[in-house]
Motif scaffolding. Structure first.
Motif, PDB file in Angstrom:
ATOM      1  N   MET A   1     -22.024  25.607  43.109  1.00  0.00           N
ATOM      2  CA  MET A   1     -22.898  25.242  44.199  1.00  0.00           C
ATOM      3  C   MET A   1     -24.129  24.547  43.618  1.00  0.00           C
ATOM      4  SD  MET A   1     -24.683  27.674  47.105  1.00  0.00           S
ATOM      5  CE  MET A   1     -23.384  28.852  46.866  1.00  0.00           C
ATOM      6  N   ARG A   2     -24.482  23.411  44.168  1.00  0.00           N
ATOM      7  CA  ARG A   2     -25.635  22.648  43.706  1.00  0.00           C
ATOM      8  C   ARG A   2     -26.927  23.220  44.259  1.00  0.00           C
ATOM      9  NH1 ARG A   2     -23.585  16.430  44.269  1.00  0.00           N
ATOM     10  NH2 ARG A   2     -21.981  16.583  42.683  1.00  0.00           N
ATOM     11  N   LYS A   3     -27.949  23.191  43.447  1.00  0.00           N
ATOM     12  CA  LYS A   3     -29.262  23.672  43.882  1.00  0.00           C
ATOM     13  C   LYS A   3     -29.883  22.672  44.840  1.00  0.00           C
ATOM     14  CE  LYS A   3     -30.043  26.492  39.886  1.00  0.00           C
ATOM     15  NZ  LYS A   3     -31.001  26.982  38.914  1.00  0.00           N
ATOM     16  N   GLY A   4     -30.879  23.149  45.567  1.00  0.00           N
ATOM     17  CA  GLY A   4     -31.648  22.293  46.469  1.00  0.00           C
ATOM     18  C   GLY A   4     -33.097  22.312  46.053  1.00  0.00           C
ATOM     19  N   TYR A   5     -33.787  21.238  46.334  1.00  0.00           N
ATOM     20  CA  TYR A   5     -35.185  21.109  45.935  1.00  0.00           C
ATOM     21  C   TYR A   5     -36.018  20.561  47.082  1.00  0.00           C
ATOM     22  CZ  TYR A   5     -33.185  21.578  41.323  1.00  0.00           C
ATOM     23  OH  TYR A   5     -32.504  22.049  40.226  1.00  0.00           O
ATOM     24  N   TRP A   6     -37.196  21.117  47.242  1.00  0.00           N
ATOM     25  CA  TRP A   6     -38.205  20.511  48.092  1.00  0.00           C
ATOM     26  C   TRP A   6     -39.104  19.719  47.165  1.00  0.00           C
ATOM     27  CZ3 TRP A   6     -41.045  24.005  52.126  1.00  0.00           C
ATOM     28  CH2 TRP A   6     -40.138  24.576  53.014  1.00  0.00           C
ATOM     29  N   ILE A   7     -39.397  18.509  47.530  1.00  0.00           N
ATOM     30  CA  ILE A   7     -40.406  17.714  46.848  1.00  0.00           C
ATOM     31  C   ILE A   7     -41.459  17.406  47.908  1.00  0.00           C
ATOM     32  CG2 ILE A   7     -40.917  15.598  45.594  1.00  0.00           C
ATOM     33  CD1 ILE A   7     -37.916  15.609  44.764  1.00  0.00           C
ATOM     34  N   ALA A   8     -42.661  17.917  47.683  1.00  0.00           N
ATOM     35  CA  ALA A   8     -43.721  17.788  48.680  1.00  0.00           C
ATOM     36  C   ALA A   8     -44.948  17.131  48.069  1.00  0.00           C
ATOM     37  CB  ALA A   8     -44.097  19.158  49.230  1.00  0.00           C
ATOM     38  N   ASN A   9     -45.515  16.204  48.802  1.00  0.00           N
ATOM     39  CA  ASN A   9     -46.795  15.605  48.456  1.00  0.00           C
ATOM     40  C   ASN A   9     -47.781  15.974  49.545  1.00  0.00           C
ATOM     41  OD1 ASN A   9     -46.156  14.210  45.993  1.00  0.00           O
ATOM     42  ND2 ASN A   9     -44.855  12.913  47.257  1.00  0.00           N
ATOM     43  N   ILE A  10     -48.904  16.540  49.127  1.00  0.00           N
ATOM     44  CA  ILE A  10     -49.815  17.185  50.071  1.00  0.00           C
ATOM     45  C   ILE A  10     -51.238  16.687  49.853  1.00  0.00           C
ATOM     46  CG2 ILE A  10     -50.746  19.414  50.831  1.00  0.00           C
ATOM     47  CD1 ILE A  10     -48.118  20.544  49.307  1.00  0.00           C
ATOM     48  N   THR A  11     -51.904  16.351  50.949  1.00  0.00           N
ATOM     49  CA  THR A  11     -53.332  16.077  50.925  1.00  0.00           C
ATOM     50  C   THR A  11     -53.978  17.054  51.902  1.00  0.00           C
ATOM     51  OG1 THR A  11     -53.009  13.757  50.366  1.00  0.00           O
ATOM     52  CG2 THR A  11     -55.138  14.359  51.321  1.00  0.00           C
ATOM     53  N   VAL A  12     -54.745  17.983  51.365  1.00  0.00           N
ATOM     54  CA  VAL A  12     -55.393  19.003  52.185  1.00  0.00           C
ATOM     55  C   VAL A  12     -56.609  18.382  52.872  1.00  0.00           C
ATOM     56  CG1 VAL A  12     -56.575  21.236  52.157  1.00  0.00           C
ATOM     57  CG2 VAL A  12     -54.595  20.846  50.670  1.00  0.00           C
ATOM     58  N   ILE A  57     -42.885  20.918  43.586  1.00  0.00           N
ATOM     59  CA  ILE A  57     -41.424  20.895  43.504  1.00  0.00           C
ATOM     60  C   ILE A  57     -40.957  22.349  43.547  1.00  0.00           C
ATOM     61  CG2 ILE A  57     -39.390  20.259  42.169  1.00  0.00           C
ATOM     62  CD1 ILE A  57     -41.177  18.096  40.836  1.00  0.00           C
ATOM     63  N   ILE A  58     -40.105  22.641  44.525  1.00  0.00           N
ATOM     64  CA  ILE A  58     -39.602  24.000  44.708  1.00  0.00           C
ATOM     65  C   ILE A  58     -38.077  23.964  44.598  1.00  0.00           C
ATOM     66  CG2 ILE A  58     -39.550  26.027  46.206  1.00  0.00           C
ATOM     67  CD1 ILE A  58     -41.944  24.756  47.731  1.00  0.00           C
ATOM     68  N   GLU A  59     -37.525  24.842  43.770  1.00  0.00           N
ATOM     69  CA  GLU A  59     -36.076  24.935  43.581  1.00  0.00           C
ATOM     70  C   GLU A  59     -35.523  26.091  44.406  1.00  0.00           C
ATOM     71  OE1 GLU A  59     -33.712  24.640  39.606  1.00  0.00           O
ATOM     72  OE2 GLU A  59     -34.294  26.737  39.915  1.00  0.00           O
ATOM     73  N   PHE A  60     -34.371  25.843  45.049  1.00  0.00           N
ATOM     74  CA  PHE A  60     -33.661  26.862  45.815  1.00  0.00           C
ATOM     75  C   PHE A  60     -32.260  27.023  45.226  1.00  0.00           C
ATOM     76  CE2 PHE A  60     -36.939  25.368  48.594  1.00  0.00           C
ATOM     77  CZ  PHE A  60     -37.327  26.481  49.321  1.00  0.00           C
TER      78      PHE A  60
END
Length: 96
Positions: A1-12, A57-60
């Motif tokens: 099973m392949r992992k999933g990733y969130w890639i987020a760019n955030i300006t607060v 970058i978040i790995e699932f």
């Protein structure tokens, strides 16, 4: 099973309101096995748009879990708080 990733760019845009998001989001991340690979720190845009304040970058464990986390009730509560506090781009990517 392949992992999933969130890639987020955030300006607060509102740090006090963003703290509400930071308090709510960990529940969803823990439930779906998220691992933070990069959170803030040094960054530079080599191409494209200017560098956001934060890149994350978040790995699932799987692509599906990455999607399920985003659509979960727990994350949607956190997202509602975040929408008042930041401009965000999130992409979910399947690992190779």
């Amino acid at each position: 099973m392949r992992k999933g990733y969130w890639i987020a760019n955030i300006t607060v845009t509102d740090p006090h309101a963003y703290a509400d998001y930071q308090a709510l989001a960990p529940e969803a991340f823990a439930r779906f096995g998220a691992q933070f690979l990069a959170r803030g720190g040094k960054r530079i845009a080599l191409e494209g748009r200017e560098t956001p304040q934060r890149s994350v970058i978040i790995e699932f464990p799987s692509y599906q879990q990455a999607l399920d986390c985003y659509h979960s009730e727990a994350y949607q509560r956190a997202k509602a708080a975040r929408c008042r506090a930041a401009e965000v781009d999130i992409v979910v990517v399947e690992g190779s």
